[in-house]
Design an enzyme around this catalytic site. Sequence first.
Site, PDB file in Angstrom:
ATOM      1  N   MET A  95       0.828  -1.314  -0.059  1.00  0.00           N
ATOM      2  CA  MET A  95       0.006  -0.045   0.160  1.00  0.00           C
ATOM      3  C   MET A  95       0.897   1.300  -0.174  1.00  0.00           C
ATOM      4  O   MET A  95       0.327   2.429   0.395  1.00  0.00           O
ATOM      5  CB  MET A  95      -0.998  -0.118   1.220  1.00  0.00           C
ATOM      6  CG  MET A  95      -1.727  -1.065   1.300  1.00  0.00           C
ATOM      7  SD  MET A  95      -2.821  -1.182  -0.178  1.00  0.00           S
ATOM      8  CE  MET A  95      -3.178  -3.098  -0.144  1.00  0.00           C
ATOM      9  N   CYS A  96       1.978   0.899  -0.200  1.00  0.00           N
ATOM     10  CA  CYS A  96       3.096   2.279  -0.228  1.00  0.00           C
ATOM     11  C   CYS A  96       2.932   2.975  -1.423  1.00  0.00           C
ATOM     12  O   CYS A  96       2.950   2.431  -2.590  1.00  0.00           O
ATOM     13  CB  CYS A  96       4.289   1.744   0.042  1.00  0.00           C
ATOM     14  SG  CYS A  96       5.457   3.038   0.630  1.00  0.00           S
ATOM     15  N   HIS A  97       2.767   4.309  -1.670  1.00  0.00           N
ATOM     16  CA  HIS A  97       2.881   5.104  -2.966  1.00  0.00           C
ATOM     17  C   HIS A  97       4.295   5.216  -3.482  1.00  0.00           C
ATOM     18  O   HIS A  97       5.139   5.161  -2.811  1.00  0.00           O
ATOM     19  CB  HIS A  97       2.542   6.413  -2.556  1.00  0.00           C
ATOM     20  CG  HIS A  97       0.985   6.558  -2.013  1.00  0.00           C
ATOM     21  ND1 HIS A  97       0.819   6.594  -0.836  1.00  0.00           N
ATOM     22  CD2 HIS A  97      -0.044   6.814  -2.963  1.00  0.00           C
ATOM     23  CE1 HIS A  97      -0.763   6.644  -0.907  1.00  0.00           C
ATOM     24  NE2 HIS A  97      -1.141   6.725  -1.996  1.00  0.00           N
TER      25      HIS A  97
ATOM     26  N   ILE B  22       8.140   5.009   5.513  1.00  0.00           N
ATOM     27  CA  ILE B  22       8.427   3.637   5.251  1.00  0.00           C
ATOM     28  C   ILE B  22       9.937   3.482   4.470  1.00  0.00           C
ATOM     29  O   ILE B  22      10.361   2.380   4.517  1.00  0.00           O
ATOM     30  CB  ILE B  22       7.281   2.868   4.342  1.00  0.00           C
ATOM     31  CG1 ILE B  22       5.927   3.405   5.121  1.00  0.00           C
ATOM     32  CG2 ILE B  22       7.515   1.614   4.054  1.00  0.00           C
ATOM     33  CD1 ILE B  22       6.131   2.493   6.701  1.00  0.00           C
ATOM     34  N   GLU B  23      10.143   4.541   3.632  1.00  0.00           N
ATOM     35  CA  GLU B  23      11.383   4.528   2.687  1.00  0.00           C
ATOM     36  C   GLU B  23      12.594   4.377   3.610  1.00  0.00           C
ATOM     37  O   GLU B  23      13.395   3.744   3.559  1.00  0.00           O
ATOM     38  CB  GLU B  23      11.321   5.643   1.942  1.00  0.00           C
ATOM     39  CG  GLU B  23      10.493   5.366   0.475  1.00  0.00           C
ATOM     40  CD  GLU B  23       9.036   5.610   0.919  1.00  0.00           C
ATOM     41  OE1 GLU B  23       8.148   5.566   0.023  1.00  0.00           O
ATOM     42  OE2 GLU B  23       8.680   5.919   2.208  1.00  0.00           O
TER      43      GLU B  23
ATOM     44  N   ASP C 258      24.650  -9.995   5.642  1.00  0.00           N
ATOM     45  CA  ASP C 258      24.796 -10.880   4.610  1.00  0.00           C
ATOM     46  C   ASP C 258      26.484 -10.963   4.297  1.00  0.00           C
ATOM     47  O   ASP C 258      26.989 -12.124   3.939  1.00  0.00           O
ATOM     48  CB  ASP C 258      24.279 -10.343   3.402  1.00  0.00           C
ATOM     49  CG  ASP C 258      24.537 -11.244   1.853  1.00  0.00           C
ATOM     50  OD1 ASP C 258      24.487 -12.352   2.188  1.00  0.00           O
ATOM     51  OD2 ASP C 258      25.101 -10.502   1.022  1.00  0.00           O
TER      52      ASP C 258
END
Length: 160
Positions: A75-77, A112-113, A127
Site C-alpha cells: 500500500m506504499c505510494h 517507510i522508505e 549478509d
Amino acid sequence: MAELTHFNDQQRAKMVDVTSKAVTARVAKATGQIKMHPETLARIHAGTMKKGDVLAVAQVAGIMAAKQTSNLIPMCHLIPLTGVDIYFSDNQQDTITAVVTVKTKHVTGVEIEALNACQISLLTIYDMCKAIDRGMLIDQVHLVEKSGGKSGHFVYQDET
C-alpha cells in the site's frame, strides 16, 4: 488514536488516495543497529571481509532499498525521492548503528522508505559478514523523526 485509512467501505485494503494533498517538503529519519562479535567489527574496520567494503556496499544497498520501497510494501505510494543519506557509526566494540535520512517534495511522507533503507543496510552488513558471524542481531529499528505534511512533526520518545 487516529483512524486507519487503508480500508475501503467493504473493509478491504486499499491504497490511500492522496490526490488532493498538498505538495510539501518531507523528511524522515530512521535508525537501527546490528550487534556482532568484536572480531567481526574489527575485520570491517580493517577492510578484510572477503566480499569487500562492508559499509560502502551496505550504504548503496540502503539507497537502492529506499528507491524500491513501493515495490515491496503493497500500500506504499511510489514517491520521487530527492535525497537519501545513510550514516554509520559504531561503539568500537560490537555494534554498528545506521541512521538513514530520506527526503522528498511530494504529497505523502517517506517514513517507510527510511525504515526500509535502514533495515536493508543492516541486513546487507549481515549478509557480507555471515560467513564468520551467523549470530549477529539486528534490532532497535525505528522511526526517529519525521517532518512535513498534514500530520506534522514527530519525534520518537523512548517509553521504556
